[in-house]
Design a protein around this motif. Structure first.
Motif, mmCIF file in Angstrom:
data_model
loop_
_atom_site.group_PDB
_atom_site.id
_atom_site.type_symbol
_atom_site.label_atom_id
_atom_site.label_comp_id
_atom_site.label_asym_id
_atom_site.label_seq_id
_atom_site.Cartn_x
_atom_site.Cartn_y
_atom_site.Cartn_z
ATOM 1 N N LEU A 62 0.672 -1.198 -0.018
ATOM 2 C CA LEU A 62 0.162 -0.002 0.001
ATOM 3 C C LEU A 62 0.629 1.251 -0.004
ATOM 4 O O LEU A 62 0.686 2.128 -0.726
ATOM 5 C CB LEU A 62 -0.931 -0.022 1.242
ATOM 6 N N ILE A 63 1.806 1.128 0.765
ATOM 7 C CA ILE A 63 2.758 2.462 0.866
ATOM 8 C C ILE A 63 3.471 2.754 -0.473
ATOM 9 O O ILE A 63 3.574 3.845 -0.701
ATOM 10 C CB ILE A 63 3.871 2.268 2.052
ATOM 11 N N VAL A 64 3.956 1.706 -1.056
ATOM 12 C CA VAL A 64 4.799 1.809 -2.256
ATOM 13 C C VAL A 64 3.708 2.177 -3.484
ATOM 14 O O VAL A 64 4.086 3.242 -4.071
ATOM 15 C CB VAL A 64 5.370 0.413 -2.702
ATOM 16 N N LEU A 65 2.571 1.802 -3.567
ATOM 17 C CA LEU A 65 1.450 2.115 -4.552
ATOM 18 C C LEU A 65 1.060 3.512 -4.222
ATOM 19 O O LEU A 65 1.019 4.357 -5.369
ATOM 20 C CB LEU A 65 0.319 1.120 -4.410
ATOM 21 N N PHE A 66 1.086 4.106 -3.144
ATOM 22 C CA PHE A 66 0.595 5.390 -2.779
ATOM 23 C C PHE A 66 1.468 6.434 -3.394
ATOM 24 O O PHE A 66 1.171 7.425 -3.923
ATOM 25 C CB PHE A 66 0.111 5.323 -1.362
ATOM 26 N N GLU A 67 2.763 6.034 -2.851
ATOM 27 C CA GLU A 67 3.851 6.862 -3.321
ATOM 28 C C GLU A 67 3.986 6.840 -4.789
ATOM 29 O O GLU A 67 4.151 8.121 -5.302
ATOM 30 C CB GLU A 67 5.252 6.122 -2.602
ATOM 31 N N ALA A 68 3.775 5.813 -5.502
ATOM 32 C CA ALA A 68 4.178 5.939 -6.895
ATOM 33 C C ALA A 68 2.701 6.578 -7.358
ATOM 34 O O ALA A 68 2.915 7.693 -8.320
ATOM 35 C CB ALA A 68 4.220 4.656 -7.344
ATOM 36 N N TRP A 69 1.802 6.368 -6.895
ATOM 37 C CA TRP A 69 0.436 7.401 -7.427
ATOM 38 C C TRP A 69 0.653 8.776 -7.174
ATOM 39 O O TRP A 69 0.344 9.690 -7.913
ATOM 40 C CB TRP A 69 -0.743 6.627 -6.605
ATOM 41 N N ALA A 70 1.214 9.159 -5.951
ATOM 42 C CA ALA A 70 1.422 10.556 -5.400
ATOM 43 C C ALA A 70 2.534 11.119 -6.563
ATOM 44 O O ALA A 70 2.199 12.254 -6.975
ATOM 45 C CB ALA A 70 1.644 10.549 -4.101
ATOM 46 N N ARG A 71 3.636 10.319 -7.065
ATOM 47 C CA ARG A 71 4.496 11.082 -7.895
ATOM 48 C C ARG A 71 4.142 11.261 -9.148
ATOM 49 O O ARG A 71 4.452 12.033 -9.795
ATOM 50 C CB ARG A 71 5.716 10.165 -7.536
ATOM 51 N N ALA A 72 3.242 10.035 -9.626
ATOM 52 C CA ALA A 72 2.799 9.850 -10.863
ATOM 53 C C ALA A 72 1.705 11.174 -11.218
ATOM 54 O O ALA A 72 1.832 11.955 -12.030
ATOM 55 C CB ALA A 72 2.100 8.746 -11.454
ATOM 56 N N THR A 73 0.827 11.455 -10.246
ATOM 57 C CA THR A 73 -0.064 12.618 -10.411
ATOM 58 C C THR A 73 0.234 13.722 -9.754
ATOM 59 O O THR A 73 -0.437 14.869 -9.765
ATOM 60 C CB THR A 73 -1.311 12.092 -9.726
ATOM 61 N N ASP A 74 1.464 13.771 -9.306
ATOM 62 C CA ASP A 74 2.179 15.104 -8.581
ATOM 63 C C ASP A 74 1.160 15.655 -7.690
ATOM 64 O O ASP A 74 0.849 16.834 -7.852
ATOM 65 C CB ASP A 74 2.693 16.109 -9.834
ATOM 66 N N LEU A 75 0.900 14.603 -6.849
ATOM 67 C CA LEU A 75 -0.263 15.367 -5.774
ATOM 68 C C LEU A 75 -0.062 16.605 -5.119
ATOM 69 O O LEU A 75 1.154 16.807 -4.314
ATOM 70 C CB LEU A 75 -0.362 14.167 -4.644
ATOM 71 N N GLN A 76 -1.151 17.416 -4.982
ATOM 72 C CA GLN A 76 -1.128 18.723 -4.354
ATOM 73 C C GLN A 76 -2.173 18.629 -3.648
ATOM 74 O O GLN A 76 -3.343 18.906 -4.245
ATOM 75 C CB GLN A 76 -0.906 19.990 -5.204
ATOM 76 N N SER A 77 -2.323 18.160 -2.429
ATOM 77 C CA SER A 77 -3.582 18.238 -1.519
ATOM 78 C C SER A 77 -3.285 18.751 -0.064
ATOM 79 O O SER A 77 -2.446 18.681 0.518
ATOM 80 C CB SER A 77 -3.901 16.831 -1.529
ATOM 81 N N ASP A 78 -4.467 19.211 0.465
ATOM 82 C CA ASP A 78 -4.620 19.699 1.807
ATOM 83 C C ASP A 78 -4.950 18.430 2.647
ATOM 84 O O ASP A 78 -4.794 18.536 4.053
ATOM 85 C CB ASP A 78 -5.735 20.834 2.044
ATOM 86 N N SER A 79 -5.205 17.165 2.185
ATOM 87 C CA SER A 79 -5.695 16.275 2.908
ATOM 88 C C SER A 79 -4.777 15.159 2.871
ATOM 89 O O SER A 79 -4.753 13.984 3.690
ATOM 90 C CB SER A 79 -7.173 15.811 2.617
ATOM 91 N N LEU A 80 -4.055 14.731 1.775
ATOM 92 C CA LEU A 80 -3.497 13.666 1.374
ATOM 93 C C LEU A 80 -1.701 14.122 1.138
ATOM 94 O O LEU A 80 -1.658 15.160 0.821
ATOM 95 C CB LEU A 80 -3.874 13.036 0.490
ATOM 96 N N ALA A 81 -0.997 13.272 1.436
ATOM 97 C CA ALA A 81 0.357 13.450 1.045
ATOM 98 C C ALA A 81 1.239 12.288 0.907
ATOM 99 O O ALA A 81 0.746 11.151 1.712
ATOM 100 C CB ALA A 81 1.269 14.304 2.604
ATOM 101 N N PRO A 82 2.197 12.228 0.099
ATOM 102 C CA PRO A 82 2.914 10.897 -0.133
ATOM 103 C C PRO A 82 3.642 10.558 1.219
ATOM 104 O O PRO A 82 3.902 11.289 1.876
ATOM 105 C CB PRO A 82 3.793 11.362 -1.175
ATOM 106 N N PRO A 83 3.773 8.963 1.045
ATOM 107 C CA PRO A 83 4.654 8.553 2.301
ATOM 108 C C PRO A 83 5.668 8.936 2.593
ATOM 109 O O PRO A 83 6.110 9.269 3.702
ATOM 110 C CB PRO A 83 4.451 7.088 2.167
ATOM 111 N N SER A 84 6.705 9.452 1.468
ATOM 112 C CA SER A 84 8.026 9.965 1.775
ATOM 113 C C SER A 84 7.679 11.524 2.548
ATOM 114 O O SER A 84 8.591 11.515 3.625
ATOM 115 C CB SER A 84 8.801 10.171 0.456
ATOM 116 N N ALA A 85 6.821 12.114 1.996
ATOM 117 C CA ALA A 85 6.685 13.429 2.739
ATOM 118 C C ALA A 85 6.127 13.212 4.225
ATOM 119 O O ALA A 85 6.568 14.065 5.288
ATOM 120 C CB ALA A 85 5.583 14.481 2.026
ATOM 121 N N ILE A 86 5.462 12.304 4.476
ATOM 122 C CA ILE A 86 4.909 12.065 5.911
ATOM 123 C C ILE A 86 6.066 11.753 6.771
ATOM 124 O O ILE A 86 6.177 11.941 7.821
ATOM 125 C CB ILE A 86 3.763 11.073 5.770
#
Lengths: 255, 253
Positions: B14-38
């Motif tokens: 789950l962590i790897v998938l979430f990280e990959a998804w966040a990087r692929a979509t260049d996630l900018q959000s007030d409610s979610l953050a990629p695991p590396s940032a957390i």
């Protein structure tokens, strides 16, 4: 009930009444400032006034709605997920440990995340209540499925029952005591989270009522709200215990 | 796959998938953050003093409330367990007070004590009384009756009877009750802080949310989870090493 039992019961009510009397006396003598502790008479008047003006009824229904919608969502999702995970040995090996790690997390800690996702809305409250109330049922269902008598599964195999039939006809009934116990626990969680969400998001409900009363130092209204919350807790728990007994009556026979 | 590895597959995936998804979509959000940032936010928070002060505040209120509440609950539980007359007389009173959700007392505690440790401790203590009372009453009811007969034969005073027979016999189950109460205490403390009280980890996670720091908010969530896990694991370890199988009888029920 036998006669001595009735006498003990009466005595028990007498003790409770005496304690209420003591509370009244404390309030009348102003041993504790009336700002914090209104007498039972004042709380009762506030309760009646709240209901006759209609406000309190709306708040009560608001809290009941939050609690029950969240609890029903949680029941569906919790039992379905629990059945899906519990019915397969592979799923239990891979998924159940992660859920056990999450179990000691105070569920209220997801409230900020829910606020960030949904804002201060009804949807946020529903999500938080459903999420929090789901855990006891989810874990209870998985546990109930894990301890089904193995011979029942063997019977199902010889009868060539489908996987769904096995779940519906064997595993769910066999796990029902665990599931119902989980549902009873969840009810308390749902009530507490409803109150917290109402306090935080200002949603219509008893949580909001007690907070506003406290802010305005209307302690009689505040106590009326707290008493009403106690009644909600008592009535829902009693109803659930009654339903549990009815639904599990079949287990008493033939064992 | 070795047995001990299986539980780790899902969280790591789950962590790897979430990280990959966040990087692929260049996630900018007030409610979610990629695991590396957390992870970075968590390390940064651990380095600063704030997280430790918040942790100290939460744990102090939790422990104080837990000790007060379980002491009251235990004393009542012993008294009710030993005297069935007292138990029957208090029945209505207990059943009338117990269903009040502890959080509903929050506004009362607020006007009585104001913000701070005291209100939180009172509410945590109230919440801890009930599991302790109910379970220690049951534990005492479950004591082998012959032990109590022995106490009577030896003409022990009631204080000695409680100290020498009742408490040792019921101790494993009382400890299980204490462990349950500790879990409840932490939940109630964090809930108080999230709802109203501006101290501790609950207030910190709310502040991170209001500052729109999703990474910090999720870092606090993980830290709170870790504390809950550590508290539970520590007490479980203590239970197993102190009582071994004696406490297991209670869990099975």
């Amino acid at each position: 009930m036998r006669r001595p039992d009735i006498l003990w019961r009466l005595g028990s009510f007498a003790v409770a009444a005496a304690l209420v009397g003591l509370w009244q006396l404390t309030a009348d003598l102003k041993l504790v400032s009336p700002v914090f502790l209104p007498g039972p008479d004042k709380a009762w008047t506030a309760l009646i006034r709240g209901f006759s003006s209609g406000d309190l009824m709306a708040k009560l229904l608001g809290t009941l709605a939050h609690m029950l919608y969240g609890w029903l969502c949680a029941s569906f999702v919790g039992i379905a997920l629990g059945a899906a995970i519990g019915a397969s040995k592979t799923m239990r090996d891979y998924v159940a440990p992660s859920l056990e790690w999450l179990r000691p997390l105070p569920v209220s800690a997801i409230i900020p995340i829910a606020i960030a996702l949904f804002g201060l809305t009804q949807g946020m409250a529903l999500f938080v209540i459903a999420f929090g109330a789901m855990w006891p049922m989810l874990l209870a269902t998985i546990h109930g499925f894990a301890v089904v008598e193995p011979r029942l599964y063997e019977v199902a195999r010889t009868l060539h029952m489908s996987r769904l039939a096995v779940i519906v006809k064997i595993a769910l009934p066999s796990a029902s005591p665990d599931i119902l116990a989980g549902m009873r626990l969840s009810l308390t969680v749902a009530l507490i989270l409803s109150v917290v969400c109402e306090i935080l998001a200002g949603l219509d409900g008893l949580g909001h009522w007690v907070l506003l009363s406290a802010r305005a130092f209307r302690s009689a209204d505040l106590f009326a709200g707290v008493i009403l919350l106690g009644i909600v807790g008592y009535v829902t728990a009693t109803a659930m215990a009654f339903a549990e007994r009815r639904l599990l009556r079949w287990r008493g026979v033939g064992h | 796959m070795p047995h001990w590895l299986k539980p780790l597959v899902l969280p790591v995936a789950l962590i790897v998938l979430f990280e990959a998804w966040a990087r692929a979509t260049d996630l900018q959000s007030d409610s979610l953050a990629p695991p590396s940032a957390i992870g970075r936010a968590l390390i940064e928070a651990l380095g600063s003093g704030e997280l430790w002060i918040a942790t100290r505040d939460t744990l102090a209120s939790t422990l104080a409330g837990l000790l007060i509440g379980s002491a009251i609950g235990l004393m009542l539980g012993i008294a009710l367990g030993l005297s069935s007359g007292f138990n029957r007389l208090m029945d209505v009173t207990i059943e009338a007070i117990r269903p009040i959700p502890s959080i509903a007392l929050l506004p009362i505690a607020l006007i009585a004590f104001g913000f701070g440790y005291r209100m939180e401790i009172v509410i945590v203590a109230f919440a801890c009384i009930w599991p302790m009372l109910i379970l220690s009453r049951a534990a005492i009811g479950g004591i082998e009756p012959r032990l109590l007969e022995v106490a009577r034969l030896l003409r022990l005073t009631s204080a000695d009877r409680v100290r020498k027979i009742v408490i040792p016999a019921a101790l494993p189950r009382i400890f299980v009750a204490f462990r349950l109460a500790a879990g409840i205490a932490l939940i109630v403390a964090v809930t108080c802080e999230i709802a109203i009280n501006p101290i501790g980890l609950g207030a910190s996670i709310m502040a991170a949310q209001q500052a729109l720091r999703a990474d910090l908010m999720l870092a606090y969530l993980i830290w709170i989870g870790a504390i809950g896990f550590a508290l539970n694991a520590g007490l479980l370890l203590a239970q197993n090493s102190l009582f071994g199988r004696a406490a297991l009888a209670e869990i099975a029920r």
